[in-house]
Design a protein around this motif. Structure first.
Motif, PDB file in Angstrom:
ATOM      1  N   GLN A 194      -6.338   2.958   0.042  1.00 56.10           N
ATOM      2  CA  GLN A 194      -6.479   2.751   1.478  1.00 56.10           C
ATOM      3  C   GLN A 194      -7.723   1.923   1.799  1.00 56.10           C
ATOM      4  OE1 GLN A 194      -6.037   6.504   3.533  1.00 56.10           O
ATOM      5  NE2 GLN A 194      -4.013   6.819   2.691  1.00 56.10           N
ATOM      6  N   GLN A 195      -8.807   2.138   1.077  1.00 59.43           N
ATOM      7  CA  GLN A 195     -10.013   1.340   1.290  1.00 59.43           C
ATOM      8  C   GLN A 195      -9.780  -0.118   0.917  1.00 59.43           C
ATOM      9  OE1 GLN A 195     -13.017   3.487  -0.863  1.00 59.43           O
ATOM     10  NE2 GLN A 195     -13.273   4.995   0.748  1.00 59.43           N
ATOM     11  N   ALA A 196      -9.050  -0.342  -0.159  1.00 63.58           N
ATOM     12  CA  ALA A 196      -8.744  -1.712  -0.574  1.00 63.58           C
ATOM     13  C   ALA A 196      -7.922  -2.437   0.489  1.00 63.58           C
ATOM     14  CB  ALA A 196      -8.013  -1.714  -1.908  1.00 63.58           C
ATOM     15  N   ALA A 197      -7.158  -1.685   1.259  1.00 63.70           N
ATOM     16  CA  ALA A 197      -6.350  -2.267   2.337  1.00 63.70           C
ATOM     17  C   ALA A 197      -7.098  -2.255   3.671  1.00 63.70           C
ATOM     18  CB  ALA A 197      -5.040  -1.497   2.462  1.00 63.70           C
ATOM     19  N   ASP A 198      -8.391  -1.915   3.630  1.00 65.91           N
ATOM     20  CA  ASP A 198      -9.230  -1.857   4.831  1.00 65.91           C
ATOM     21  C   ASP A 198      -8.743  -0.852   5.863  1.00 65.91           C
ATOM     22  OD1 ASP A 198     -11.086  -3.711   3.906  1.00 65.91           O
ATOM     23  OD2 ASP A 198      -9.935  -5.396   4.698  1.00 65.91           O
ATOM     24  N   ARG A 208      -8.158  14.253  -7.917  1.00 67.04           N
ATOM     25  CA  ARG A 208      -7.844  12.927  -8.468  1.00 67.04           C
ATOM     26  C   ARG A 208      -6.935  12.150  -7.527  1.00 67.04           C
ATOM     27  NH1 ARG A 208      -6.597  15.837 -13.565  1.00 67.04           N
ATOM     28  NH2 ARG A 208      -8.624  16.135 -14.529  1.00 67.04           N
ATOM     29  N   LEU A 209      -5.935  12.821  -6.968  1.00 68.80           N
ATOM     30  CA  LEU A 209      -5.020  12.158  -6.038  1.00 68.80           C
ATOM     31  C   LEU A 209      -5.776  11.677  -4.805  1.00 68.80           C
ATOM     32  CD1 LEU A 209      -2.189  11.283  -5.164  1.00 68.80           C
ATOM     33  CD2 LEU A 209      -1.854  13.612  -4.270  1.00 68.80           C
ATOM     34  N   LEU A 210      -6.648  12.493  -4.275  1.00 70.04           N
ATOM     35  CA  LEU A 210      -7.426  12.096  -3.110  1.00 70.04           C
ATOM     36  C   LEU A 210      -8.275  10.871  -3.415  1.00 70.04           C
ATOM     37  CD1 LEU A 210      -8.408  12.603  -0.223  1.00 70.04           C
ATOM     38  CD2 LEU A 210     -10.128  14.144  -1.186  1.00 70.04           C
ATOM     39  N   GLU A 211      -8.969  10.881  -4.549  1.00 71.30           N
ATOM     40  CA  GLU A 211      -9.823   9.740  -4.923  1.00 71.30           C
ATOM     41  C   GLU A 211      -9.008   8.459  -5.057  1.00 71.30           C
ATOM     42  OE1 GLU A 211     -11.630  11.071  -8.532  1.00 71.30           O
ATOM     43  OE2 GLU A 211     -13.122  12.305  -7.489  1.00 71.30           O
ATOM     44  N   MET A 218       0.814  -1.177   0.000  1.00 79.59           N
ATOM     45  CA  MET A 218       0.000   0.000   0.000  1.00 79.59           C
ATOM     46  C   MET A 218       0.864   1.250   0.000  1.00 79.59           C
ATOM     47  SD  MET A 218      -2.861   1.294   2.697  1.00 79.59           S
ATOM     48  CE  MET A 218      -1.857   2.352   3.674  1.00 79.59           C
ATOM     49  N   SER A 219       1.916   1.268   0.783  1.00 81.32           N
ATOM     50  CA  SER A 219       2.743   2.474   0.854  1.00 81.32           C
ATOM     51  C   SER A 219       3.387   2.797  -0.486  1.00 81.32           C
ATOM     52  CB  SER A 219       3.802   2.348   1.947  1.00 81.32           C
ATOM     53  OG  SER A 219       4.724   1.332   1.638  1.00 81.32           O
ATOM     54  N   GLU A 220       3.842   1.773  -1.189  1.00 79.79           N
ATOM     55  CA  GLU A 220       4.434   2.028  -2.508  1.00 79.79           C
ATOM     56  C   GLU A 220       3.388   2.519  -3.506  1.00 79.79           C
ATOM     57  OE1 GLU A 220       7.615   2.175  -3.694  1.00 79.79           O
ATOM     58  OE2 GLU A 220       8.140   1.988  -1.579  1.00 79.79           O
ATOM     59  N   GLY A 221       2.175   2.005  -3.400  1.00 80.08           N
ATOM     60  CA  GLY A 221       1.103   2.476  -4.277  1.00 80.08           C
ATOM     61  C   GLY A 221       0.778   3.932  -4.025  1.00 80.08           C
ATOM     62  N   LEU A 222       0.696   4.317  -2.747  1.00 76.09           N
ATOM     63  CA  LEU A 222       0.448   5.717  -2.414  1.00 76.09           C
ATOM     64  C   LEU A 222       1.600   6.605  -2.857  1.00 76.09           C
ATOM     65  CD1 LEU A 222      -1.108   5.305   1.135  1.00 76.09           C
ATOM     66  CD2 LEU A 222      -2.287   6.027  -0.945  1.00 76.09           C
ATOM     67  N   LYS A 223       2.821   6.132  -2.620  1.00 81.37           N
ATOM     68  CA  LYS A 223       3.985   6.914  -3.025  1.00 81.37           C
ATOM     69  C   LYS A 223       3.996   7.121  -4.533  1.00 81.37           C
ATOM     70  CE  LYS A 223       7.965   6.046  -1.046  1.00 81.37           C
ATOM     71  NZ  LYS A 223       9.284   5.440  -0.731  1.00 81.37           N
ATOM     72  N   ALA A 224       3.672   6.104  -5.293  1.00 76.26           N
ATOM     73  CA  ALA A 224       3.642   6.226  -6.753  1.00 76.26           C
ATOM     74  C   ALA A 224       2.607   7.256  -7.193  1.00 76.26           C
ATOM     75  CB  ALA A 224       3.349   4.869  -7.383  1.00 76.26           C
ATOM     76  N   LYS A 225       1.429   7.240  -6.560  1.00 78.05           N
ATOM     77  CA  LYS A 225       0.385   8.220  -6.898  1.00 78.05           C
ATOM     78  C   LYS A 225       0.858   9.637  -6.586  1.00 78.05           C
ATOM     79  CE  LYS A 225      -2.836   5.203  -7.951  1.00 78.05           C
ATOM     80  NZ  LYS A 225      -2.680   4.660  -9.264  1.00 78.05           N
TER      81      LYS A 225
END
Length: 82
Positions: free
Chosen positions: A38-42, A29-32, A1-8
């Motif tokens: 984060q929702q996918a990771a519960d 767009r970034l917020l969405e 999750m952290s890498e996904g957020l960092k990439a975004k």
């Protein structure tokens, strides 16, 4: 999750697709997309705000594709190369 957020975040800061256009649209767009990760990771509600800076670490200094390569791609190459 952290890498996904960092990439975004890095992609948004670089201002490349899908984060082109006015800053408020890019932020939305970034917020969405960040909330979806984060929702996918519960993790509800989102674990941290995504705009501005945190008290412990500022946003990366990225404002173009060139600075993205310098601060993200080159850093990753340096990390994985050994």
């Amino acid at each position: 999750m952290s890498e996904g957020l960092k990439a975004k975040i890095y992609t948004c800061l670089a201002g490349v697709d899908p984060y082109q256009g006015p800053q408020d649209e890019r932020d939305r767009r970034l917020l969405e997309r960040s909330e979806a990760i984060q929702q996918a990771a519960d993790i509800l509600p989102p674990a941290a705000p995504i705009s501005g800076t945190s008290s412990s670490r500022p946003w990366p200094e990225i404002d173009s594709l060139d600075s993205y390569v310098t601060h993200r791609v080159d850093d990753q190459i340096d990390y994985y190369e050994p």
